[in-house]
Design a protein around this motif. Structure first.
Motif, PDB file in Angstrom:
ATOM      1  N   SER A 133       0.826  -1.204   0.000  1.00  0.00           N
ATOM      2  CA  SER A 133       0.000   0.000   0.000  1.00  0.00           C
ATOM      3  C   SER A 133       0.862   1.257   0.000  1.00  0.00           C
ATOM      4  CB  SER A 133      -0.906   0.016   1.235  1.00  0.00           C
ATOM      5  OG  SER A 133      -0.176   0.358   2.395  1.00  0.00           O
ATOM      6  N   ALA A 134       0.203   2.396  -0.204  1.00  0.00           N
ATOM      7  CA  ALA A 134       0.892   3.691  -0.149  1.00  0.00           C
ATOM      8  C   ALA A 134       0.920   4.248   1.262  1.00  0.00           C
ATOM      9  CB  ALA A 134       0.183   4.679  -1.076  1.00  0.00           C
ATOM     10  N   LEU A 135       0.372   3.532   2.223  1.00  0.00           N
ATOM     11  CA  LEU A 135       0.298   4.000   3.603  1.00  0.00           C
ATOM     12  C   LEU A 135       1.556   3.609   4.376  1.00  0.00           C
ATOM     13  CD1 LEU A 135      -3.379   2.937   4.385  1.00  0.00           C
ATOM     14  CD2 LEU A 135      -2.555   5.092   3.427  1.00  0.00           C
ATOM     15  N   GLU A 136       1.791   4.310   5.479  1.00  0.00           N
ATOM     16  CA  GLU A 136       2.843   3.888   6.399  1.00  0.00           C
ATOM     17  C   GLU A 136       2.374   2.603   7.067  1.00  0.00           C
ATOM     18  OE1 GLU A 136       4.473   5.344  10.711  1.00  0.00           O
ATOM     19  OE2 GLU A 136       4.435   6.880   9.128  1.00  0.00           O
ATOM     20  N   TRP A 137       3.224   1.587   7.090  1.00  0.00           N
ATOM     21  CA  TRP A 137       2.797   0.305   7.632  1.00  0.00           C
ATOM     22  C   TRP A 137       3.853  -0.310   8.543  1.00  0.00           C
ATOM     23  CZ3 TRP A 137       6.206  -3.522   6.581  1.00  0.00           C
ATOM     24  CH2 TRP A 137       6.989  -3.395   5.425  1.00  0.00           C
ATOM     25  N   THR A 138       3.378  -1.155   9.439  1.00  0.00           N
ATOM     26  CA  THR A 138       4.226  -1.980  10.293  1.00  0.00           C
ATOM     27  C   THR A 138       3.569  -3.337  10.413  1.00  0.00           C
ATOM     28  OG1 THR A 138       4.792  -0.004  11.596  1.00  0.00           O
ATOM     29  CG2 THR A 138       5.408  -2.145  12.513  1.00  0.00           C
ATOM     30  N   VAL A 139       4.367  -4.401  10.347  1.00  0.00           N
ATOM     31  CA  VAL A 139       3.851  -5.758  10.488  1.00  0.00           C
ATOM     32  C   VAL A 139       4.397  -6.368  11.772  1.00  0.00           C
ATOM     33  CG1 VAL A 139       3.805  -8.085   9.509  1.00  0.00           C
ATOM     34  CG2 VAL A 139       3.601  -6.095   8.002  1.00  0.00           C
ATOM     35  N   LEU A 140       3.507  -6.920  12.585  1.00  0.00           N
ATOM     36  CA  LEU A 140       3.875  -7.602  13.823  1.00  0.00           C
ATOM     37  C   LEU A 140       3.647  -9.096  13.625  1.00  0.00           C
ATOM     38  CD1 LEU A 140       2.064  -5.264  16.387  1.00  0.00           C
ATOM     39  CD2 LEU A 140       4.339  -4.989  15.359  1.00  0.00           C
ATOM     40  N   ARG A 141       4.727  -9.848  13.515  1.00  0.00           N
ATOM     41  CA  ARG A 141       4.631 -11.294  13.311  1.00  0.00           C
ATOM     42  C   ARG A 141       4.836 -12.003  14.638  1.00  0.00           C
ATOM     43  NH1 ARG A 141       8.530 -12.129   8.034  1.00  0.00           N
ATOM     44  NH2 ARG A 141       7.057 -11.449   6.408  1.00  0.00           N
ATOM     45  N   ALA A 142       3.764 -12.536  15.190  1.00  0.00           N
ATOM     46  CA  ALA A 142       3.818 -13.154  16.513  1.00  0.00           C
ATOM     47  C   ALA A 142       3.908 -14.672  16.425  1.00  0.00           C
ATOM     48  CB  ALA A 142       2.586 -12.760  17.321  1.00  0.00           C
ATOM     49  N   SER A 143       4.705 -15.260  17.313  1.00  0.00           N
ATOM     50  CA  SER A 143       4.716 -16.712  17.443  1.00  0.00           C
ATOM     51  C   SER A 143       3.445 -17.158  18.172  1.00  0.00           C
ATOM     52  CB  SER A 143       5.972 -17.164  18.200  1.00  0.00           C
ATOM     53  OG  SER A 143       6.049 -16.526  19.470  1.00  0.00           O
ATOM     54  N   ASN A 144       3.297 -18.441  18.418  1.00  0.00           N
ATOM     55  CA  ASN A 144       2.101 -18.937  19.088  1.00  0.00           C
ATOM     56  C   ASN A 144       1.955 -18.315  20.470  1.00  0.00           C
ATOM     57  OD1 ASN A 144       0.353 -21.185  17.836  1.00  0.00           O
ATOM     58  ND2 ASN A 144       2.422 -21.710  17.162  1.00  0.00           N
ATOM     59  N   ALA A 194       7.921   2.815  10.781  1.00  0.00           N
ATOM     60  CA  ALA A 194       7.481   2.755   9.389  1.00  0.00           C
ATOM     61  C   ALA A 194       8.286   1.720   8.605  1.00  0.00           C
ATOM     62  CB  ALA A 194       7.631   4.124   8.735  1.00  0.00           C
ATOM     63  N   GLY A 195       7.572   0.858   7.884  1.00  0.00           N
ATOM     64  CA  GLY A 195       8.216  -0.128   7.034  1.00  0.00           C
ATOM     65  C   GLY A 195       8.934  -1.234   7.774  1.00  0.00           C
ATOM     66  N   ARG A 196       8.639  -1.401   9.058  1.00  0.00           N
ATOM     67  CA  ARG A 196       9.319  -2.426   9.847  1.00  0.00           C
ATOM     68  C   ARG A 196       8.475  -3.692   9.952  1.00  0.00           C
ATOM     69  NH1 ARG A 196      13.403  -0.633  13.286  1.00  0.00           N
ATOM     70  NH2 ARG A 196      13.716  -2.875  13.583  1.00  0.00           N
ATOM     71  N   VAL A 197       9.146  -4.826   9.953  1.00  0.00           N
ATOM     72  CA  VAL A 197       8.527  -6.121  10.242  1.00  0.00           C
ATOM     73  C   VAL A 197       9.154  -6.622  11.528  1.00  0.00           C
ATOM     74  CG1 VAL A 197       8.182  -8.499   9.484  1.00  0.00           C
ATOM     75  CG2 VAL A 197       8.135  -6.633   7.807  1.00  0.00           C
ATOM     76  N   TYR A 198       8.355  -6.700  12.585  1.00  0.00           N
ATOM     77  CA  TYR A 198       8.849  -7.164  13.878  1.00  0.00           C
ATOM     78  C   TYR A 198       8.428  -8.613  14.094  1.00  0.00           C
ATOM     79  CZ  TYR A 198       9.849  -2.288  15.108  1.00  0.00           C
ATOM     80  OH  TYR A 198      10.343  -1.006  15.138  1.00  0.00           O
ATOM     81  N   GLU A 199       9.411  -9.469  14.382  1.00  0.00           N
ATOM     82  CA  GLU A 199       9.156 -10.868  14.714  1.00  0.00           C
ATOM     83  C   GLU A 199       9.087 -10.964  16.241  1.00  0.00           C
ATOM     84  OE1 GLU A 199       8.718 -13.347  12.587  1.00  0.00           O
ATOM     85  OE2 GLU A 199       9.504 -12.607  10.663  1.00  0.00           O
ATOM     86  N   LEU A 200       7.899 -11.192  16.761  1.00  0.00           N
ATOM     87  CA  LEU A 200       7.673 -11.153  18.203  1.00  0.00           C
ATOM     88  C   LEU A 200       7.688 -12.564  18.785  1.00  0.00           C
ATOM     89  CD1 LEU A 200       4.797  -8.506  18.313  1.00  0.00           C
ATOM     90  CD2 LEU A 200       7.277  -8.133  18.312  1.00  0.00           C
ATOM     91  N   THR A 201       8.663 -12.837  19.642  1.00  0.00           N
ATOM     92  CA  THR A 201       8.786 -14.156  20.266  1.00  0.00           C
ATOM     93  C   THR A 201       9.049 -13.990  21.755  1.00  0.00           C
ATOM     94  OG1 THR A 201      11.206 -14.413  20.124  1.00  0.00           O
ATOM     95  CG2 THR A 201       9.922 -14.941  18.142  1.00  0.00           C
TER      96      THR A 201
END
Length: 278
Positions: A115-126, A177-184
């Motif tokens: 998208s053209a929006l500011e984004w962040t993705v939070l990838r969480a484990s179980n 902005a534009g970060r993908v965080y892997e949350l464990t």
């Protein structure tokens, strides 16, 4: 206090209700949206989306269990003047390969990141809280958890940490902005080790038994799950056995400036609440 509205989708769910509560404590104007809210939000009734998006600056998005709808939501959000999106996804999604599991989350990531929006993705484990809630509390309370998981460990994440991270990211425009965080969590445990910790802390005779994915699917169907739902969850365990999500990260500390909660901390809190007593 800002007058900008933060939209929390899935506001009655595991993460949504926790995120909304944290934002309110920050005096952030929150629109907590779900099928029962006013106005309601339903992934499968897009006619009501524009009303939910009106006046929103940033949105927390928990994707639906099917691929596709998040693409339409992103287009609506851009047209409505939304500026930022924070998406909940799954740990290690880049390594899921050709697995049938997680097509919904991967589709949602494609929509948000394209998208053209500011984004962040939070990838969480179980989530650790799966053990004192759906779907594992009932079998644990009955004395046995049977899953198609062996020696490959899982870095269980505490839902409170996921909510803390999400609330921080939603409240800090630009920084993520534009970060993908892997949350464990801080360390990975096998599912058998997790059950052993629960048994020891609670004082209850709970055991873990490994079964095949086919056996697990059949068990879930007997318990009332649909065939598709059962196969989807079983496929997650097949993926985990490939080691796709066994690794830990420091991303919780990167966002919050502190270490994530341990699985033992979760077990102590759940035991104090008599989570596994019938």
């Amino acid at each position: 206090m800002s007058n900008d509205i933060t939209l929390v989708l899935g506001a009655t769910g595991n993460t949504g209700r926790r995120v909304a509560a944290r934002l309110r404590l920050r005096d952030t104007p929150v629109r907590a949206a779900s099928r029962s809210s006013h106005p309601p939000f339903d992934w499968f009734h897009p006619a009501g989306w524009d009303q939910v998006l009106r006046g929103v600056t940033v949105a927390y998005v928990v994707p639906p269990p099917v691929p596709g709808p998040v693409h339409d939501l992103v287009a609506r959000a851009e047209a409505a003047g939304v500026r930022r999106l924070v998406l909940l996804s799954g740990h290690g999604a880049d390594d899921w390969g050709d697995s049938a599991f997680g097509l919904d989350m991967r589709s949602a990531e494609d929509a948000v990141r394209g998208s053209a929006l500011e984004w962040t993705v939070l990838r969480a484990s179980n989530f650790a809280q799966n053990f004192d809630g759906h779907p594992f509390r009932v079998p644990l309370a009955a004395g046995e958890l049977a899953l198609p998981a062996g020696a490959v460990p899982e870095p269980f994440i505490d839902l409170e940490d996921v909510a803390d991270v999400a609330a921080a990211v939603l409240s800090e425009p630009g920084r993520h902005a534009g970060r993908v965080y892997e949350l464990t969590g801080p360390r990975a445990l096998t599912w058998a080790e997790a059950v052993e910790l629960i048994s020891r802390a609670s004082g209850l005779p709970i055991v873990y038994r490994r079964i095949s994915p086919a056996e697990y699917t059949a068990t879930l169907v007997q318990e009332g799950w649909s065939e598709d739902e059962a196969q989807h969850l079983a496929e997650m365990f097949v993926l985990l056995e490939r080691g796709a999500g066994a690794w830990t990260t420091d991303d919780v500390a990167t966002v919050l400036g502190r270490a994530p909660r341990t699985f033992e901390d979760f077990v102590l809190r759940a035991t104090a609440a008599d989570a596994w007593r019938c």
